[in-house]
Design an enzyme around this catalytic site. Structure first.
Site, PDB file in Angstrom:
ATOM      1  N   CYS A   1       0.808  -1.221   0.000  1.00  0.00           N
ATOM      2  CA  CYS A   1       0.000   0.000   0.000  1.00  0.00           C
ATOM      3  C   CYS A   1       0.841   1.271   0.000  1.00  0.00           C
ATOM      4  CB  CYS A   1      -0.947   0.007   1.194  1.00  0.00           C
ATOM      5  SG  CYS A   1      -2.140  -1.342   1.187  1.00  0.00           S
TER       6      CYS A   1
ATOM      7  N   HIS B   1      -3.025   7.291   2.695  1.00  0.00           N
ATOM      8  CA  HIS B   1      -3.547   6.055   2.128  1.00  0.00           C
ATOM      9  C   HIS B   1      -4.927   5.767   2.704  1.00  0.00           C
ATOM     10  CE1 HIS B   1      -4.183   1.950   1.109  1.00  0.00           C
ATOM     11  NE2 HIS B   1      -3.855   1.474   2.297  1.00  0.00           N
TER      12      HIS B   1
ATOM     13  N   ASN C   1     -10.297   0.427   0.366  1.00  0.00           N
ATOM     14  CA  ASN C   1      -8.834   0.370   0.317  1.00  0.00           C
ATOM     15  C   ASN C   1      -8.404  -0.202  -1.028  1.00  0.00           C
ATOM     16  OD1 ASN C   1      -6.117  -0.270   0.573  1.00  0.00           O
ATOM     17  ND2 ASN C   1      -6.310  -1.222   2.572  1.00  0.00           N
TER      18      ASN C   1
END
Length: 326
Positions: free
Chosen positions: A111, A238, A268
């Site tokens: 990520c 993020h 996500n």
């Protein structure tokens, strides 16, 4: 000359999946929203190609930048879920864009991949080895999701986002700066092994680590540039979980109006989350023609990073890709 973001783009699969999809595994809409802030996510079809999303996002970013594909010196795609084991996505994206003079490679930092790739793009420009770099984050996380695991299945979605980074003159008054980090001792907190190939996560500990690592890295970057949170026009972390993003913003003293959240709409999307958020922020009028951006990310590895970089955006083609939700 100073490196800055000069184009943004994103693309999402057509299929939007609301929280009601997860009732069969015991997760209600109210439960998911309370714990994560997520209301829907987008799923790529099983026979879909992630390269198509990466290409659409990259084309939009390149069109806005006013640069041509032949001006692109490097194409860097951050991804953990490419269409093939080899070659990666970047070579296909470069070829289909017509960037026939570009080096192209995939970058895998989970990520945190987009922040890692953005740092690399800035370094290429500042060293004089490139004048224009295309950075794309693209993920089909549903390929590595255990759809029966309510602790992870509700969190993940698919999508792609891209930025064009180029040397600009006159550049922003504040030059880019980044801090990256990793700690392989914490792999068991978040991983997918080669046999199971499904994400496994220690959610409570990941929450603690994500807030701590992103906040620490962002504070370091701001201090090195003698900045405070008040100097940053927009902060995009993020988009893993709304509670994590808000906690990082609180740690840094970023006011809510300058802390961007779109996790409710896309969930996500790993390395794609920051560039997707940037494009949506532009479409919503949250990014003016110039400004200073703060970014931070955290992912498996564990890996993390934060940075500040200026943007110079014009009123070029900023529409969402065909068939993709904004």
């Amino acid at each position: 000359m100073t490196a800055a973001i000069v184009g943004v783009g994103s693309a999402l699969p057509e299929r939007a999946v609301p929280n009601g999809h997860f009732a069969a595994i015991g997760s209600s809409d109210a439960w998911i929203v309370k714990r994560t802030g997520i209301r829907q996510r987008h799923f790529l079809p099983e026979d879909g190609h992630l390269a198509d999303l990466a290409l659409a996002a990259s084309r939009t970013a390149l069109a806005q930048s006013g640069r041509t594909a032949r001006e692109v010196g490097h194409v860097v795609v951050a991804t953990t879920t490419p269409d093939r084991a080899t070659p990666g996505l970047a070579v296909e994206v470069a070829a289909r864009l017509g960037a026939d003079r570009a080096a192209a490679f995939d970058l895998h930092a989970a990520c945190a991949g987009f922040v890692y790739a953005l740092d690399h793009a800035v370094a290429l420009i500042e060293s004089g080895r490139a004048g224009t770099v295309l950075v794309c984050g693209a993920e089909a996380l549903t390929r590595i999701t255990d759809h029966e695991d309510r602790s992870t299945a509700v969190l993940l979605g698919d999508g792609a986002g891209a930025v064009v980074v180029a040397d600009v003159d006159p550049g922003p008054s504040v030059g880019p700066a980044f801090r990256l980090g990793s700690d392989g001792n914490l792999v068991p907190l978040l991983y997918a092994d080669r046999y199971d190939r499904k994400l496994r996560m220690d959610g409570p500990e990941i929450f603690v680590q994500a807030v701590e690592r992103m906040s620490e890295a962002a504070r370091d970057v701001l201090a090195r540039r003698e900045l405070t949170a008040d100097d940053v026009d927009l902060f995009v972390a993020h988009q893993a979980n709304a509670r994590i993003v808000r906690a990082v913003g609180k740690e840094l003293g970023v006011p809510p109006e300058r802390l961007y959240l779109n996790v409710d709409r896309v969930a996500n999307t790993s390395s794609a989350s920051i560039p997707i958020a940037l494009h949506q922020a532009w479409r919503e009028g949250r990014l003016g023609p110039t400004g200073l951006l703060g970014v931070a990310a955290f992912g498996a590895g564990i890996t993390w990073g934060a940075g500040v970089i200026g943007w110079r955006l014009t009123d070029g083609d900023t529409g969402a890709a065909s068939g993709a939700a904004p």
